[in-house]
Structures are given as structure tokens and as C-alpha cells.
Design a protein around this motif. Structure first.
Motif, mmCIF file in Angstrom:
data_model
loop_
_atom_site.group_PDB
_atom_site.id
_atom_site.type_symbol
_atom_site.label_atom_id
_atom_site.label_comp_id
_atom_site.label_asym_id
_atom_site.label_seq_id
_atom_site.Cartn_x
_atom_site.Cartn_y
_atom_site.Cartn_z
ATOM 1 N N ALA A 149 0.900 -1.268 0.060
ATOM 2 C CA ALA A 149 -0.219 -0.094 -0.170
ATOM 3 C C ALA A 149 0.897 1.182 0.037
ATOM 4 O O ALA A 149 0.481 2.236 -0.695
ATOM 5 C CB ALA A 149 -1.038 0.061 1.262
ATOM 6 N N PHE A 150 1.918 1.240 0.770
ATOM 7 C CA PHE A 150 2.854 2.430 0.816
ATOM 8 C C PHE A 150 3.571 2.473 -0.484
ATOM 9 O O PHE A 150 3.716 3.822 -0.904
ATOM 10 C CB PHE A 150 3.873 2.211 1.898
ATOM 11 N N ALA A 151 4.010 1.390 -1.073
ATOM 12 C CA ALA A 151 4.731 1.500 -2.176
ATOM 13 C C ALA A 151 3.923 2.153 -3.559
ATOM 14 O O ALA A 151 4.328 2.827 -4.270
ATOM 15 C CB ALA A 151 5.176 0.126 -2.942
ATOM 16 N N LEU A 152 2.616 1.732 -3.378
ATOM 17 C CA LEU A 152 1.774 2.161 -4.513
ATOM 18 C C LEU A 152 1.252 3.575 -4.388
ATOM 19 O O LEU A 152 1.130 4.397 -5.206
ATOM 20 C CB LEU A 152 0.217 1.397 -4.521
ATOM 21 N N THR A 153 1.233 4.411 -3.141
ATOM 22 C CA THR A 153 1.072 5.468 -3.149
ATOM 23 C C THR A 153 2.295 6.618 -2.591
ATOM 24 O O THR A 153 1.929 7.872 -2.976
ATOM 25 C CB THR A 153 -0.003 5.727 -1.614
ATOM 26 N N PRO A 158 12.286 5.343 4.260
ATOM 27 C CA PRO A 158 12.421 4.942 5.616
ATOM 28 C C PRO A 158 11.317 5.319 6.573
ATOM 29 O O PRO A 158 10.850 4.562 7.514
ATOM 30 C CB PRO A 158 13.751 5.665 6.254
ATOM 31 N N THR A 159 10.700 6.306 6.423
ATOM 32 C CA THR A 159 9.308 6.651 7.027
ATOM 33 C C THR A 159 8.118 5.850 6.913
ATOM 34 O O THR A 159 7.369 5.369 7.757
ATOM 35 C CB THR A 159 8.858 8.114 6.755
ATOM 36 N N ALA A 160 7.913 5.385 5.754
ATOM 37 C CA ALA A 160 7.098 4.218 5.165
ATOM 38 C C ALA A 160 7.459 2.805 5.696
ATOM 39 O O ALA A 160 6.679 2.193 6.163
ATOM 40 C CB ALA A 160 7.134 4.138 3.849
ATOM 41 N N VAL A 161 8.806 2.638 5.856
ATOM 42 C CA VAL A 161 8.973 1.415 6.623
ATOM 43 C C VAL A 161 8.744 1.547 7.872
ATOM 44 O O VAL A 161 8.153 0.520 8.540
ATOM 45 C CB VAL A 161 10.497 1.116 6.392
ATOM 46 N N ILE A 162 9.047 2.340 8.848
ATOM 47 C CA ILE A 162 8.762 2.578 10.103
ATOM 48 C C ILE A 162 7.166 2.490 10.131
ATOM 49 O O ILE A 162 6.587 1.719 11.146
ATOM 50 C CB ILE A 162 9.427 4.021 10.562
ATOM 51 N N GLY A 163 6.238 3.181 9.293
ATOM 52 C CA GLY A 163 4.864 3.018 9.348
ATOM 53 C C GLY A 163 4.502 1.650 9.267
ATOM 54 O O GLY A 163 3.498 1.303 9.891
#
Length: 197
Positions: A149-153, A158-163
Motif C-alpha cells: 500500500a505504501f509502495a503504491l501511494t 524509511p518513514t514508510a518502513v517505520i509506518g
């Protein structure tokens, strides 16, 4: 319905029986409480005073004894055994920390240890143990789904990985809270049952 069944003594007795029989399957537990309710309804007059109600309850026996007998008669159901709150907390902490620590490789070890501890613990019913295993393994599904979901948006910075790790941890935290409440709810009844033996 017999008015005597609304007496505080009867309500407290049936509530205690229901809690102490918590490891029984839900339908079996409901049947057990309903059977005793019917019995009390048949033996107590509508205008029964506290002394008559207490005598009828004493003749039935302690709720812990009735629950223990029903548990012993139920195949595949083990009686409750007390477990320290510290041990339960450590088990649930391992479960919750498995997702964020998977980044450094320790998470898989923690997840396996948490699953073993949950499964071997006498603090939870079989249903709760199965749910505990599912919640512990939830990052296997949640992390890839959240990462996609993060990759598509917007990409996986690093922030997305933490999320992603926080989302996985929140799912496990919800499971840990549920298991913790179950263990806390059952612990006093397991202890009182052992003391009564």
C-alpha cells in the motif's frame, strides 16, 4: 420467571459459575448455567428470602466445585491454572515486539518463542491460544500488505518502513490486549479454584 432468580445471591452465584467455567466451550457453559437456573427456579418459591436462597445454593455446592466437575467431564478441556501476571506480560511483550524487531532478525525468534509460550500457557483457553498464534503471525500478512500500500501511494522510504512496522505492531498490540484481558479475567478464578481444592 421465578422472582427468586433475580435475587442478588442467585445472580452472583450464577455469574461466578459462568466465570469459573470460562474454559468450557461457550455453548456448554451456557447449558450449565441454564440447567442450574432451571433447577433453582424449580426449588425456590417465588417469595424466597435470603436464608432460603442461601440454603438452596449451599445444597448445590460452590460454583468452583460445579465448574471443576464440568471441566473434568469435558474432553479436551484443561482446568485453569494460575500464571503470574509477569510471565503473561513477558509473553505478550515478546508477541508485540516481534514485528519491529524483525528488521534486525530477532523478531522471528521472538515470534516463535511467543507462540510456544502462548500455546503452553495454562492462562488461556484453546480458542484464545489459536487467536494468539494468529496475532503473533499477523506480520507475515500485515507487513507485505502495508508495504504494498505504501509502495503504491508514494514509495518505501524509511518513514514508510517505520509506518509499516508500526501498523504490524498495532495489530499485534490489539491481540496482546485481548489476550491480556482474558488472562487477567481468568487468573483470579483459577487461583480461587485451586485454593478450594
Amino acid at each position: 420467571m421465578n422472582d427468586a432468580l433475580t435475587q442478588p445471591l442467585v445472580r452472583a452465584y450464577l455469574a461466578s459459575l459462568d466465570k469459573q467455567a470460562a474454559v468450557l466451550p461457550a455453548d456448554r457453559r451456557r447449558d450449565l448455567v441454564a440447567d442450574l437456573r432451571e433447577h433453582l427456579e424449580s426449588v425456590l418459591p417465588q417469595d424466597a428470602d435470603d436464608a432460603a436462597v442461601q440454603q438452596a445454593l449451599d445444597e448445590l455446592g460452590a460454583p468452583g466445585e460445579i465448574a471443576a466437575a464440568a471441566i473434568a467431564d469435558e474432553p479436551g478441556v484443561d482446568p485453569l491454572q494460575p500464571e503470574s501476571s509477569a510471565r503473561t506480560t513477558v509473553t505478550l511483550g515478546m508477541m508485540v515486539l516481534a514485528a519491529p524487531l524483525s528488521v534486525v532478525g530477532i523478531g522471528v525468534v521472538l515470534a516463535v518463542l511467543a507462540i510456544v509460550r502462548i500455546w503452553r500457557s495454562p492462562a488461556w483457553s484453546r480458542r484464545d491460544k489459536r487467536l494468539g498464534v494468529i496475532w503473533t503471525l499477523s506480520p507475515v500478512v500485515v507487513i507485505p500488505a502495508a508495504a504494498a500500500a505504501f509502495a503504491l501511494t508514494g514509495g518505501l522510504d524509511p518513514t514508510a518502513v517505520i509506518g509499516v512496522l508500526l501498523i504490524a505492531m498495532l495489530v499485534q498490540l490489539a491481540g496482546a490486549v485481548r489476550l491480556g484481558r482474558g488472562a487477567a479475567r481468568l487468573r483470579p478464578h483459577a487461583t480461587s479454584t485451586l485454593l478450594a481444592e
